[in-house]
Write a protein that holds these residues in place. Structure first.
Motif, PDB file in Angstrom:
ATOM      1  N   SER A 151      -7.636  44.614  70.218  1.00 13.23           N
ATOM      2  CA  SER A 151      -6.270  44.910  70.650  1.00 13.23           C
ATOM      3  C   SER A 151      -5.595  45.913  69.724  1.00 13.23           C
ATOM      4  CB  SER A 151      -5.448  43.619  70.708  1.00 13.23           C
ATOM      5  OG  SER A 151      -5.985  42.713  71.658  1.00 13.23           O
ATOM      6  N   ILE A 199      -3.935  45.213  77.365  1.00 10.88           N
ATOM      7  CA  ILE A 199      -4.159  44.615  76.040  1.00 10.88           C
ATOM      8  C   ILE A 199      -3.700  43.160  76.045  1.00 10.88           C
ATOM      9  CG2 ILE A 199      -3.402  44.648  73.630  1.00 10.88           C
ATOM     10  CD1 ILE A 199      -3.174  47.738  73.940  1.00 10.88           C
ATOM     11  N   ARG A 204      -5.835  39.358  75.968  1.00 11.17           N
ATOM     12  CA  ARG A 204      -5.586  38.212  75.067  1.00 11.17           C
ATOM     13  C   ARG A 204      -5.493  36.903  75.856  1.00 11.17           C
ATOM     14  NH1 ARG A 204      -3.243  39.751  70.027  1.00 11.17           N
ATOM     15  NH2 ARG A 204      -2.611  41.939  69.915  1.00 11.17           N
ATOM     16  N   ALA A 264     -10.156  46.193  77.737  1.00 10.83           N
ATOM     17  CA  ALA A 264      -9.455  44.949  77.429  1.00 10.83           C
ATOM     18  C   ALA A 264     -10.296  43.727  77.773  1.00 10.83           C
ATOM     19  CB  ALA A 264      -8.127  44.904  78.182  1.00 10.83           C
TER      20      ALA A 264
END
Length: 487
Positions: A77, A124, A128, A175
């Motif tokens: 990231s 991004i 996560r 990502a």
């Protein structure tokens, strides 16, 4: 409305391939010219990737994926966030180059760079949150589901959004923990080079991102046939999409196909026709109508048809058309002489069948590939412009009396990408949003795609989605794990 004379163009940068973390002219000698659509002049050349270059890119992507998937999400990231920051910092330099090679107005070009950075920001954060789950089971077993990057991606993008198109694929792939070999358009290569340079300068490991240009059929056949490739993502025409999907099916590869459209607009009698027309003009002539979600068939209720048409024509005639590098220009040229000829052919076909040109209908005098914003009325049902994606500044306005009739015509084509409607009545809005057959629907405005929501089509307009959590999900494999805690 004409624009002032073109300002001095930026210096066009040299174009190279990007393979395994290094810039290269490629292994062959073939080159293709790059044109300025506003003048028709050659501004540069792009190298054509040979089979050896593609093999090198695939091998690099295989190595890059194995390293990138094992890099922690925080480290990944941070690199991607730095790339997004670099794009914002460089938007003022990238925008003019995009305008030079694509023709779109500078404001649109610079805004596209900023939106591409936001696209990366969104992915991004979605990366996560690629959560798995624990499924309740017995005390001696753990049953879980995890999501992992699908692997090396082969991606192919069109010319009409030189940075936004590639970024939608690159951002989701990286990502998700994948690597990618992307073939960007040979018509707008400098923007793709600037995009990849931001990732390079941000410290992306070698092999994770690879950029190639060349002969589309050669590259797609080679990349999709490789056992290294695990996923195919394509934006472009329906015929090419079907061909690539067929190639992918031979290896059972998953795909995203974001294909063409012919977006209907239904304008109901309860709205202000002038306000609706002005909104439609703003959406119709973005990028000279060269947008797959562009509104392109306007069904207007007979009670307000004439008022809507008059307001639409007035707004279209007020558009400032010219070199996108000039201040105040609202619509630039078409991307190529071939595209301008295609648009002219659609207009000629419609008028030969009895359609009336309310405004425009001609190529503009002077250099470059300009075509006037065009409004057609009294268009017969057999006209090609009502059946073929126009991909240009043509707006056919059609009269309807009954909503059933309008919906039937709107849904009659094999396209199903975008649709638009204008009404303030809740019952009509509910019906239109339920019955219009499109993957993207806008009510009372003509909006574009956003990173936080999915974009994609119904029917022959493709499958899969880009944007939103759905866009990242397509780049992830789902793995079920059953773990006995004791033997």
């Amino acid at each position: 409305m004409p624009a002032s004379a073109a300002v001095e163009a930026p210096v066009y940068p040299p174009i190279q391939l990007y393979i395994d973390g290094a810039w290269t002219d490629g292994s062959g000698s073939r080159r293709e010219p790059v044109y300025d659509p506003a003048t028709g002049e050659v501004v540069g050349e792009v190298p054509v990737a040979e089979a050896a270059d593609l093999d090198a890119a695939l091998a690099a992507a295989d190595r890059g994926w194995r390293a990138w998937r094992d890099t922690g999400v925080e480290a990944r990231s941070a690199i991607l966030a730095r790339a997004a920051d670099l794009l914002r910092e460089r938007a003022g330099q990238i925008g003019p180059v995009m305008t030079l090679e694509s023709g779109k107005p500078l404001r649109e070009a610079t805004g596209e760079v900023q939106r591409a950075a936001f696209q990366l920001d969104w992915n991004i954060e979605e990366g996560r949150r690629a959560y798995g789950r624990i499924i309740p089971t017995g005390p001696d077993e753990m049953l879980s589901v995890v999501h992992q990057g699908v692997g090396p991606v082969a991606a192919f993008t069109a010319w009409n959004f030189p940075i936004g198109g590639p970024m939608r694929k690159i951002a989701a792939a990286l990502a998700a923990g994948c690597s990618i070999v992307i073939k960007a358009s040979e018509e707008v290569p400098a923007t793709a080079v600037a995009l990849v340079r931001a990732f390079h300068d941000a410290g992306l490991p070698a092999g994770v991102l690879n950029l190639v240009f060349g002969v589309p059929a050669e590259i797609s056949t080679h990349l999709i046939a490789s056992p290294i490739t695990r996923f195919v993502a394509f934006t472009g025409s329906i015929p090419v999409g079907k061909h690539l999907a067929g190639l992918a099916a031979q290896r059972m590869l998953p795909t995203i196909m974001e294909l063409g459209g012919h977006a209907p607009v239904i304008v109901c009698p309860d709205v202000d026709p002038a306000a609706a027309a002005r909104s439609c003009v703003r959406g119709k002539f973005v990028n000279a109508g060269q947008v797959c979600t562009s509104p392109s068939r306007f069904f207007v209720h007979e009670d307000i048809h004439d008022a809507f048409t008059d307001a639409f024509v007035t707004a279209a005639e007020q558009l400032v058309v010219g070199n996108g590098l000039d201040a105040g220009v609202q619509m630039g040229p078409l991307s190529s002489q071939r595209r301008r000829q295609a648009v002219a052919g659609l207009v000629a076909d419609a008028t030969n069948l009895g359609a009336r040109v309310a405004t425009g209908g001609t190529a503009l005098a002077g250099p470059g590939w300009f075509y006037a914003p065009t409004v057609l009325t009294d268009v017969p049902a057999q006209a090609r412009v009502l059946r073929e994606e126009p991909f240009g500044p043509i707006a056919p306005i059609l009269r309807y009396a009954d909503l059933d009739e309008a919906l039937a015509q709107a849904n009659s084509l094999p396209y199903g990408l975008a649709a638009y409607c204008f009404t303030h009545r809740a019952d009509l809005a509910a019906r239109l949003t339920r019955e219009l057959e499109a993957g993207i629907l806008s009510v009372n405005h003509v909006g574009g795609s956003v990173p936080q929501a999915p974009s994609g089509g119904f029917k022959e307009s493709g499958h899969g989605r880009e944007g939103g959590y759905e866009g990242l999900a397509d780049y992830l494999e789902t793995k079920r794990i059953s773990h006995k805690l004791a033997i």
